[in-house]
Design a protein around this motif. Structure first.
Motif, PDB file in Angstrom:
ATOM      1  N   GLN A   4      -7.778   3.032  -4.742  1.00  0.00           N
ATOM      2  CA  GLN A   4      -8.692   2.970  -3.605  1.00  0.00           C
ATOM      3  C   GLN A   4      -8.090   3.673  -2.397  1.00  0.00           C
ATOM      4  N   ILE A   5      -8.859   4.601  -1.813  1.00  0.00           N
ATOM      5  CA  ILE A   5      -8.454   5.248  -0.570  1.00  0.00           C
ATOM      6  C   ILE A   5      -8.807   4.294   0.564  1.00  0.00           C
ATOM      7  N   LEU A   6      -7.804   3.888   1.343  1.00  0.00           N
ATOM      8  CA  LEU A   6      -8.000   2.817   2.314  1.00  0.00           C
ATOM      9  C   LEU A   6      -8.747   3.269   3.565  1.00  0.00           C
ATOM     10  N   ASN A   7      -8.541   4.505   3.996  1.00  0.00           N
ATOM     11  CA  ASN A   7      -9.246   5.000   5.185  1.00  0.00           C
ATOM     12  C   ASN A   7      -9.286   6.521   5.154  1.00  0.00           C
ATOM     13  N   GLN A   8      -9.811   7.115   6.213  1.00  0.00           N
ATOM     14  CA  GLN A   8      -9.929   8.561   6.280  1.00  0.00           C
ATOM     15  C   GLN A   8      -8.545   9.208   6.370  1.00  0.00           C
ATOM     16  N   PRO A   9      -8.167  10.050   5.387  1.00  0.00           N
ATOM     17  CA  PRO A   9      -6.865  10.729   5.476  1.00  0.00           C
ATOM     18  C   PRO A   9      -6.785  11.615   6.726  1.00  0.00           C
ATOM     19  N   VAL A  10      -5.578  11.862   7.193  1.00  0.00           N
ATOM     20  CA  VAL A  10      -5.386  12.697   8.378  1.00  0.00           C
ATOM     21  C   VAL A  10      -4.372  13.790   8.079  1.00  0.00           C
ATOM     22  N   GLY A  11      -4.416  14.836   8.898  1.00  0.00           N
ATOM     23  CA  GLY A  11      -3.441  15.915   8.812  1.00  0.00           C
ATOM     24  C   GLY A  11      -2.406  15.775   9.899  1.00  0.00           C
ATOM     25  N   TYR A  12      -2.055  16.898  10.509  1.00  0.00           N
ATOM     26  CA  TYR A  12      -1.044  16.920  11.570  1.00  0.00           C
ATOM     27  C   TYR A  12      -1.538  16.082  12.749  1.00  0.00           C
ATOM     28  N   THR A  13      -0.847  14.969  13.052  1.00  0.00           N
ATOM     29  CA  THR A  13      -1.244  14.029  14.109  1.00  0.00           C
ATOM     30  C   THR A  13      -0.029  13.718  14.972  1.00  0.00           C
ATOM     31  N   PRO A  14       0.292  14.581  15.928  1.00  0.00           N
ATOM     32  CA  PRO A  14       1.531  14.388  16.710  1.00  0.00           C
ATOM     33  C   PRO A  14       1.464  13.255  17.724  1.00  0.00           C
ATOM     34  N   ASP A  15       0.261  12.731  18.017  1.00  0.00           N
ATOM     35  CA  ASP A  15       0.132  11.644  18.983  1.00  0.00           C
ATOM     36  C   ASP A  15       0.570  10.329  18.334  1.00  0.00           C
ATOM     37  N   TYR A  42      -1.957  13.196   4.957  1.00  0.00           N
ATOM     38  CA  TYR A  42      -1.521  11.834   4.673  1.00  0.00           C
ATOM     39  C   TYR A  42      -2.686  11.004   4.157  1.00  0.00           C
ATOM     40  N   VAL A  43      -2.479  10.380   2.997  1.00  0.00           N
ATOM     41  CA  VAL A  43      -3.516   9.581   2.338  1.00  0.00           C
ATOM     42  C   VAL A  43      -2.962   8.183   2.098  1.00  0.00           C
ATOM     43  N   LEU A  44      -3.704   7.156   2.526  1.00  0.00           N
ATOM     44  CA  LEU A  44      -3.307   5.771   2.294  1.00  0.00           C
ATOM     45  C   LEU A  44      -4.085   5.212   1.115  1.00  0.00           C
ATOM     46  N   LEU A  45      -3.365   4.659   0.135  1.00  0.00           N
ATOM     47  CA  LEU A  45      -3.968   4.110  -1.078  1.00  0.00           C
ATOM     48  C   LEU A  45      -3.594   2.649  -1.235  1.00  0.00           C
ATOM     49  N   SER A  46      -4.442   1.934  -1.975  1.00  0.00           N
ATOM     50  CA  SER A  46      -4.147   0.545  -2.327  1.00  0.00           C
ATOM     51  C   SER A  46      -2.940   0.511  -3.270  1.00  0.00           C
ATOM     52  N   PRO A  47      -2.295  -0.663  -3.442  1.00  0.00           N
ATOM     53  CA  PRO A  47      -1.101  -0.739  -4.298  1.00  0.00           C
ATOM     54  C   PRO A  47      -1.324  -0.257  -5.721  1.00  0.00           C
ATOM     55  N   ASN A  48      -2.546  -0.402  -6.245  1.00  0.00           N
ATOM     56  CA  ASN A  48      -2.792   0.073  -7.613  1.00  0.00           C
ATOM     57  C   ASN A  48      -3.163   1.557  -7.648  1.00  0.00           C
ATOM     58  N   PRO A  54       0.835  -1.206   0.000  1.00  0.00           N
ATOM     59  CA  PRO A  54       0.000   0.000   0.000  1.00  0.00           C
ATOM     60  C   PRO A  54       0.869   1.254   0.000  1.00  0.00           C
ATOM     61  N   ILE A  55       0.235   2.360  -0.340  1.00  0.00           N
ATOM     62  CA  ILE A  55       0.943   3.633  -0.550  1.00  0.00           C
ATOM     63  C   ILE A  55       0.545   4.628   0.538  1.00  0.00           C
ATOM     64  N   MET A  56       1.508   5.416   1.006  1.00  0.00           N
ATOM     65  CA  MET A  56       1.178   6.597   1.801  1.00  0.00           C
ATOM     66  C   MET A  56       1.640   7.827   1.035  1.00  0.00           C
ATOM     67  N   ILE A  57       0.661   8.621   0.600  1.00  0.00           N
ATOM     68  CA  ILE A  57       0.991   9.890  -0.043  1.00  0.00           C
ATOM     69  C   ILE A  57       1.135  10.933   1.053  1.00  0.00           C
ATOM     70  N   ASP A  58       2.272  11.573   1.058  1.00  0.00           N
ATOM     71  CA  ASP A  58       2.604  12.600   2.047  1.00  0.00           C
ATOM     72  C   ASP A  58       2.600  13.959   1.343  1.00  0.00           C
ATOM     73  N   PHE A  59       1.478  14.700   1.497  1.00  0.00           N
ATOM     74  CA  PHE A  59       1.440  16.066   0.962  1.00  0.00           C
ATOM     75  C   PHE A  59       2.175  16.957   1.958  1.00  0.00           C
ATOM     76  N   THR A  60       3.305  17.481   1.545  1.00  0.00           N
ATOM     77  CA  THR A  60       4.175  18.192   2.460  1.00  0.00           C
ATOM     78  C   THR A  60       4.662  19.474   1.803  1.00  0.00           C
ATOM     79  N   GLY A  61       5.547  20.185   2.495  1.00  0.00           N
ATOM     80  CA  GLY A  61       6.085  21.425   1.959  1.00  0.00           C
ATOM     81  C   GLY A  61       7.495  21.642   2.466  1.00  0.00           C
TER      82      GLY A  61
END
Length: 828
Positions: A802-813, A793-799, A705-712
């Protein structure tokens, strides 16, 4: 005052309203007036209730309509200025001046002389429109003028060699009398996957006719289309002509043979299949047009359909229709139609959603607190502190008024101080609504960050006492005159005067707040929260001391400590200046201010501040120090300890093979991987991709699976996540072993390949051209995931479909972020 009214009028739209207003539509046309001179006509159609302003508007009025013609290649020359219609001139009550504007429609004309073989003229019009309740921000629209070809007269047969009769008809001619009765317009329409219709529209003058493609015998010349061969497209069938406006009758000019011809307008269509989105279709068309007595046979009319830039024909507002599906496939190898959400839910997804809302709220309260702290610092400066007893005395001891009336006015004075600073943030809400990532573009603009660097240096040396920073005196004089009005208006101008006269001390602090709020993970609401905190802490003392005058006895007397406060702020401004230079260096890939020189500079700055507090360094306005006070000694020790902390940033982490990131400097200092000695392209020595297509291909290959990291590059919270959450053992294990990490930098200013510099539709309306990788990834985030904040952060299937779950933003915990990653693995 007029500028303030203009600001309020311009930004009177509801800040939460996402409706996009487009009350003006532009169309263009061209008239040929000589062999090489043309009249470019721009017509604005204005919706009822709205008005467009003239090109000539007095200073301090609304934004005038302005035309800019692109003659940088020297292919044409502007003759005279752009002319406009008479319009309406009124005494505008809002701006307090005579202003000319247009309703319903406005026509502008510009004469140009063509110096080369040029077929089009490009221009840009900037304009502002208002109705009775609101104004829209200045808008730019690109205009395209297609120049007509030269027409030549063709002799025709007449009965018994008699002179041809001329009817009294309106026919387009140029200054030399050359007839030009047919104007061509070229459009495109998407009809299927990679299939389009090329549309040729002939607008024909009254009493003239254009002939069909199908003429038999020795009659008039038929309309003929010739396409240049190109492997990037396939013609499907022949050019089809519409039967609308077509008549078939005997033609007296050509021995009464029966022919088909069009009056008023003729429409021809050609179906094509595009194999390459970078296709340009060129060709020529020939035609003959006649009235009852004569005919013209112009030279070939060239045509061009440019799919490379996905252009829209401004004159018709049609064309390629900005096909987002094709654009997305070109840029990202996927489209929004392909992307689906998983129907499986994890127990912790609601927690992630709640966390995102909670973090947003915490962010606003945090920056409100920082603004409040900034206001308290401003109070302790020599520009503001002495004003407290003077102003409070004015309200509590004003003759002829009761004590209660004085207190109520003092409270109102404090409120107006708060309101003045809130108003400063209003324009940024409108910017945010026009373009979702405009604040990110502002904050990461290379030259704007360099300008911030220079300004902060200027602020710092002003605080050191080498010169005084003041606003123009006429600004203060005008607001002081307003104080004499009395009542609420007079009190408001007193508050505005305080803001202006104290600018030399508050300006640098406000500049820090402004620049800090407009970071890649900031925005208009963060700026408003900061300004609110600043205004509350600055206005509150005036109200409190007016209610309880005896409290002023507890205030320390003005003295040298006020200047010491200014100098301390000067050191902080100096340190922050290099933060903005670091932003520019990161975004522009200069490779100059990497982690090593940055830390050295900050060590020198804070080391210098420590020496100043211990009395080893002096500045121009410092009072002699007879004995170090407890506050200076304790402050000096604290700053010295922070300087040692900065030195600890040079420790090397053997696991990540980088310097050890400092928690207090996350987002302020460059990433630890941005280094001369220990360079690392990905955080924590992880394997990552910075190109979406490459990452997707690799994920398919290894079936992860993929994690897309939208960053700056200049994103504060992104650095906090990468340097303090990702290295945690549990998180590092997931990112290193279970996911394919794709990091997309929304502020990367590296220019895109020309084929990818396409025009796209924004999610909230309007268009923009993607010029660099930051534009590309910011558009991808807003188009596919309807958000523009980072980190995201967005988690996608290998292809990647498909978005695997609810994307999240800044999550320091750590635990919450781990649950987010675990959820993606369960669904995969």
């Amino acid at each position: 005052m007029k500028k303030l009214v203009l600001l309020l009028a311009l930004f009177s739209l509801n800040m939460g309203n996402s409706q996009i207003f487009e009350p003006v539509k532009w169309i263009t046309s061209v008239e040929k007036i000589s062999n090489n001179k043309y009249k470019l006509i721009s017509k604005a159609s204005i919706e009822s209730g709205w008005h467009l302003y003239s090109q000539d508007v007095p200073e301090d009025g609304p934004v005038p309509t302005t035309f800019t013609y692109d003659d940088k290649n020297g292919t044409f020359k502007i003759i005279g200025k752009t002319l406009e219609e008479e319009g309406h001139t009124i005494d505008d009550p809002i701006f307090g001046m005579k202003i000319k504007f247009f309703e319903d429609q406005a026509v502008f004309e510009q004469i140009v002389e063509v110096l080369a073989d040029e077929r089009t003229v490009n221009a840009t019009v900037e304009f502002m429109v208002c109705d009775d309740t609101k104004c829209l921000p200045p808008t730019e629209v690109d205009l395209v003028f297609n120049l007509p070809s030269k027409s030549l007269s063709v002799p025709v047969k007449t009965e018994k060699n008699e002179p041809a009769k001329t009817k009294n008809a309106s026919t387009s001619t140029n200054a030399q009398g050359i007839l030009d009765p047919v104007k061509w317009d070229f459009q495109t329409k998407k009809i299927g996957d990679k299939e389009y219709e090329l549309i040729f529209v002939a607008n024909i003058d009254e009493n003239w006719a254009l002939y069909s493609q199908f003429i038999e015998g020795e009659g008039p010349i038929p309309t003929t289309f010739t396409f240049q061969e190109n492997n990037d497209y396939i013609l499907e069938g022949d050019v089809i002509e519409s039967d609308k406006n077509k008549v078939t009758k005997k033609e007296p000019l050509f021995d009464n043979i029966k022919v088909g011809k069009f009056y008023n307008q003729a429409v021809f269509t050609q179906k094509v299949k595009i194999d390459n989105i970078n296709t340009v279709i060129k060709g020529n068309l020939q035609y003959m047009a006649c009235d009852d007595s004569k005919c013209i046979f112009p030279p070939e009319e060239p045509f061009l359909f440019n799919f490379t830039k996905l252009e829209i024909d401004v004159s018709t507002n049609k064309g390629f229709e900005n096909n987002n599906s094709s654009v997305n496939n070109l840029l990202y190898g996927m489209s929004t139609e392909d992307l689906k959400r998983s129907e499986i839910e994890c127990d912790n997804e609601a927690v992630n959603n709640a966390s995102e809302v909670k973090n947003s709220s915490n962010s606003l309260w945090r920056i409100f607190g920082l603004g409040f702290l900034g206001g308290l610092l401003a109070l302790l400066t020599p520009c503001v502190f002495p004003m407290i007893p003077l102003t409070v005395s004015f309200f509590t001891k004003k003759g002829g008024e009761s004590k209660g009336a004085g207190i109520s006015k003092a409270l109102l004075y404090g409120f107006f101080i708060f309101a003045v600073y809130i108003l400063l943030s209003v324009p940024f809400h409108l910017l945010d609504s026009v373009n979702p990532d405009i604040l990110n573009e502002i904050s990461t603009n290379i030259w704007l960050n360099v300008i911030f660097f220079v300004i902060f240096l200027f602020f710092a040396f002003s605080f050191f006492g080498y010169y005084e920073l003041t606003l123009p005196s006429n600004w203060t004089n005008k607001t002081t005159q307003g104080e004499n009005v009395g009542g609420l208006v007079g009190i408001f101008f007193m508050a505005l005067t305080l803001a202006l006269v104290s600018f030399s001390c508050t300006g640098p602090i406000l500049g820090s707040l402004l620049a800090g709020s407009l970071t890649a993970d900031g925005g208009a609401w963060q700026l408003t929260a900061g300004m609110a905190g600043f205004g509350v802490s600055l206005g509150l003392p005036f109200a409190l001391f007016a209610m309880f005058p005896n409290m002023m006895n507890a205030l320390p007397k003005s003295g040298g400590w006020l200047n010491t406060t200014k100098v301390i702020l000067g050191f902080l401004e100096l340190a922050l200046a290099f933060k903005f230079l670091s932003n520019a260096d990161l975004v522009a890939h200069w490779g100059i201010l990497k982690i090593e020189p940055f830390l050295i500079i900050w060590i020198i700055v804070f080391g210098g501040l420590s020496l100043y507090l211990f009395g080893k360094i002096k500045f121009p306005h410092d009072s002699p120090i007879k004995k170090l006070s407890f506050s200076r000694i304790s402050g000096g020790i604290l700053v010295a300890a922070f300087t040692i902390y900065l030195v600890s940033g040079f420790r090397v982490n053997k696991d990540t093979k980088t310097f050890t990131p400092l928690t207090l400097l996350s987002g302020l200092a460059p990433p630890v991987g941005y280094s001369f000695l220990y360079p690392n392209d990905c955080p924590n020595n992880l394997n990552c991709f910075k190109d979406l297509k490459e990452g997707l291909a690799y994920a398919k290959k290894v079936n992860k699976p993929i994690m897309i990291d939208f960053t700056g590059l200049a994103c504060v919270n992104c650095r906090k996540m990468e340097e303090h959450v990702w290295p945690l053992k549990k998180i590092d294990n997931y990112l290193r072993n279970d996911y394919v990490l794709i990091s997309l930098y929304v502020d990367d200013k590296k220019e895109l390949p020309e084929a990818e510099q396409v025009e796209v539709t924004r999610i909230n309306g309007g268009t923009r051209t993607l010029k660099n990788y930051g534009h590309k990834w910011a558009h991808f985030q807003t188009q596919f995931f309807q958000t523009n904040s980072q980190p995201y952060y967005v988690l996608l299937s290998p292809n990647g479909k498909q978005i695997l779950n609810q994307p999240v933003g800044y999550t320091p915990d750590e635990n919450e972020y781990a649950k987010f990653l675990e959820c993606g693995l369960k669904k995969e």
